[in-house]
Motif scaffolding. Structure first.
Motif, PDB file in Angstrom:
ATOM      1  N   MET A  72      30.983  30.960  36.507  1.00  0.00           N
ATOM      2  CA  MET A  72      31.168  29.781  37.360  1.00  0.00           C
ATOM      3  C   MET A  72      32.582  29.716  37.924  1.00  0.00           C
ATOM      4  N   ALA A  73      33.583  30.106  37.126  1.00  0.00           N
ATOM      5  CA  ALA A  73      34.960  30.106  37.629  1.00  0.00           C
ATOM      6  C   ALA A  73      35.087  31.084  38.789  1.00  0.00           C
ATOM      7  N   LEU A  74      34.478  32.252  38.655  1.00  0.00           N
ATOM      8  CA  LEU A  74      34.543  33.240  39.738  1.00  0.00           C
ATOM      9  C   LEU A  74      33.738  32.772  40.950  1.00  0.00           C
ATOM     10  N   ALA A  75      32.622  32.097  40.715  1.00  0.00           N
ATOM     11  CA  ALA A  75      31.797  31.595  41.822  1.00  0.00           C
ATOM     12  C   ALA A  75      32.465  30.433  42.546  1.00  0.00           C
ATOM     13  N   MET A  76      33.328  29.694  41.838  1.00  0.00           N
ATOM     14  CA  MET A  76      34.029  28.568  42.446  1.00  0.00           C
ATOM     15  C   MET A  76      35.224  29.021  43.274  1.00  0.00           C
ATOM     16  N   ALA A  77      35.661  30.261  43.094  1.00  0.00           N
ATOM     17  CA  ALA A  77      36.837  30.761  43.806  1.00  0.00           C
ATOM     18  C   ALA A  77      36.589  30.707  45.310  1.00  0.00           C
ATOM     19  N   PRO A  78      37.630  30.417  46.082  1.00  0.00           N
ATOM     20  CA  PRO A  78      37.464  30.272  47.536  1.00  0.00           C
ATOM     21  C   PRO A  78      36.818  31.484  48.207  1.00  0.00           C
ATOM     22  N   GLY A  79      37.127  32.685  47.790  1.00  0.00           N
ATOM     23  CA  GLY A  79      36.553  33.878  48.412  1.00  0.00           C
ATOM     24  C   GLY A  79      35.087  34.079  48.088  1.00  0.00           C
ATOM     25  N   PHE A  94      38.043  31.901  29.209  1.00  0.00           N
ATOM     26  CA  PHE A  94      36.668  31.988  28.743  1.00  0.00           C
ATOM     27  C   PHE A  94      36.212  33.428  28.528  1.00  0.00           C
ATOM     28  N   GLY A  95      36.833  34.373  29.212  1.00  0.00           N
ATOM     29  CA  GLY A  95      36.576  35.783  28.899  1.00  0.00           C
ATOM     30  C   GLY A  95      37.051  36.103  27.491  1.00  0.00           C
ATOM     31  N   GLY A  96      38.234  35.591  27.140  1.00  0.00           N
ATOM     32  CA  GLY A  96      38.734  35.759  25.775  1.00  0.00           C
ATOM     33  C   GLY A  96      37.847  35.062  24.754  1.00  0.00           C
ATOM     34  N   ALA A  97      37.376  33.878  25.099  1.00  0.00           N
ATOM     35  CA  ALA A  97      36.478  33.151  24.192  1.00  0.00           C
ATOM     36  C   ALA A  97      35.170  33.917  24.005  1.00  0.00           C
ATOM     37  N   TRP A 118      44.666  30.384  41.246  1.00  0.00           N
ATOM     38  CA  TRP A 118      45.194  30.852  39.964  1.00  0.00           C
ATOM     39  C   TRP A 118      44.623  30.058  38.789  1.00  0.00           C
ATOM     40  N   VAL A 119      44.262  28.794  39.015  1.00  0.00           N
ATOM     41  CA  VAL A 119      43.650  27.998  37.941  1.00  0.00           C
ATOM     42  C   VAL A 119      42.265  28.551  37.618  1.00  0.00           C
ATOM     43  N   LEU A 120      41.507  28.892  38.649  1.00  0.00           N
ATOM     44  CA  LEU A 120      40.177  29.463  38.426  1.00  0.00           C
ATOM     45  C   LEU A 120      40.286  30.815  37.725  1.00  0.00           C
ATOM     46  N   THR A 121      41.314  31.594  38.075  1.00  0.00           N
ATOM     47  CA  THR A 121      41.560  32.861  37.375  1.00  0.00           C
ATOM     48  C   THR A 121      41.898  32.584  35.920  1.00  0.00           C
ATOM     49  N   GLY A 167      27.564  31.198  26.673  1.00  0.00           N
ATOM     50  CA  GLY A 167      28.175  30.035  27.307  1.00  0.00           C
ATOM     51  C   GLY A 167      29.534  30.359  27.903  1.00  0.00           C
ATOM     52  N   SER A 168      30.347  31.120  27.178  1.00  0.00           N
ATOM     53  CA  SER A 168      31.666  31.504  27.692  1.00  0.00           C
ATOM     54  C   SER A 168      31.545  32.413  28.906  1.00  0.00           C
ATOM     55  N   LEU A 169      30.610  33.348  28.857  1.00  0.00           N
ATOM     56  CA  LEU A 169      30.407  34.222  30.020  1.00  0.00           C
ATOM     57  C   LEU A 169      29.879  33.437  31.216  1.00  0.00           C
ATOM     58  N   ALA A 170      29.065  32.417  30.961  1.00  0.00           N
ATOM     59  CA  ALA A 170      28.601  31.555  32.055  1.00  0.00           C
ATOM     60  C   ALA A 170      29.776  30.802  32.675  1.00  0.00           C
ATOM     61  N   MET A 171      30.733  30.402  31.845  1.00  0.00           N
ATOM     62  CA  MET A 171      31.917  29.727  32.367  1.00  0.00           C
ATOM     63  C   MET A 171      32.756  30.683  33.215  1.00  0.00           C
ATOM     64  N   VAL A 172      32.879  31.944  32.781  1.00  0.00           N
ATOM     65  CA  VAL A 172      33.593  32.946  33.579  1.00  0.00           C
ATOM     66  C   VAL A 172      32.896  33.099  34.925  1.00  0.00           C
TER      67      VAL A 172
END
Length: 184
Positions: free
Chosen positions: A101-108, A71-74, A62-65, A94-99
């Motif tokens: 990376m957050a999705l890539a870091m997700a366990p699934g 960052f999607g809002g940003a 949920w933190v990664l979400t 940069g914000s889209l890159a953060m989105v």
């Protein structure tokens, strides 16, 4: 962040220091400069939070979400502000890159559809982002080089009296983004 612990903590320190300086830059200057500094502060602190080594703290999904939503809002805000200046397009990337990376870091992301990849991201997208940020870092670094005409030292009266410090912050965040993308 997946990867070695020491570089992760160094990234945390670099990004937190950059975010702190950007907060200081928000205290003075014009409204557009304060807006840009605010966006850079959010990016700096968000990068610091995402760079915490996974060996120390593995965030729940949920933190990664939450990172992806923030960052999607940003990114949407930066796209809206890009009507007034092209610099905001870099904030959007940069914000889209953060989105990403957050999705890539997700366990699934490390299994399932991405099972054949060594990392959690899509190699083509990661490569495109690496090329973009490498170009950004190089172009920003060149702008920090002294010119032939030189000029004397500039006295620091306020946070905006030294524009090269703002440029150096952007350079350090670009380098940190490259390091984080390599670890995806």
């Amino acid at each position: 962040m997946h990867g070695p612990v020491l570089p992760g903590w160094l990234l945390v320190a670099l990004c937190a220091a950059t975010g702190s300086y950007c907060l200081l830059r928000m205290r003075s200057g014009s409204a557009p400069a304060r807006t840009a500094a605010g966006g850079e502060a959010v990016m700096g602190f968000g990068m610091a939070a995402m760079a915490v080594p996974a060996a120390f703290l593995s965030p729940p999904p949920w933190v990664l979400t939450g990172y992806a939503v923030v960052f999607g809002g940003a990114a949407l805000r930066a796209l809206w502000l890009a009507r007034g200046g092209a610099h905001h397009l870099h904030h959007a990337v940069g914000s889209l890159a953060m989105v990403y990376m957050a999705l890539a870091m997700a366990p699934g992301a490390r299994g399932g559809a991405h099972e054949g990849h060594a990392a959690g991201g899509v190699p083509l997208l990661t490569g495109a982002l690496l090329l973009y940020f490498a170009g950004y870092v190089l172009s920003t670094g060149v702008r920090l080089l002294p010119t032939a005409g030189g000029g004397g030292p500039v006295a620091a009266v306020s946070c905006n009296a030294r524009p090269e410090l703002a440029l150096a912050c952007r350079l350090s965040m670009g380098i940190a983004m490259l390091a984080m993308l390599v670890a995806v």
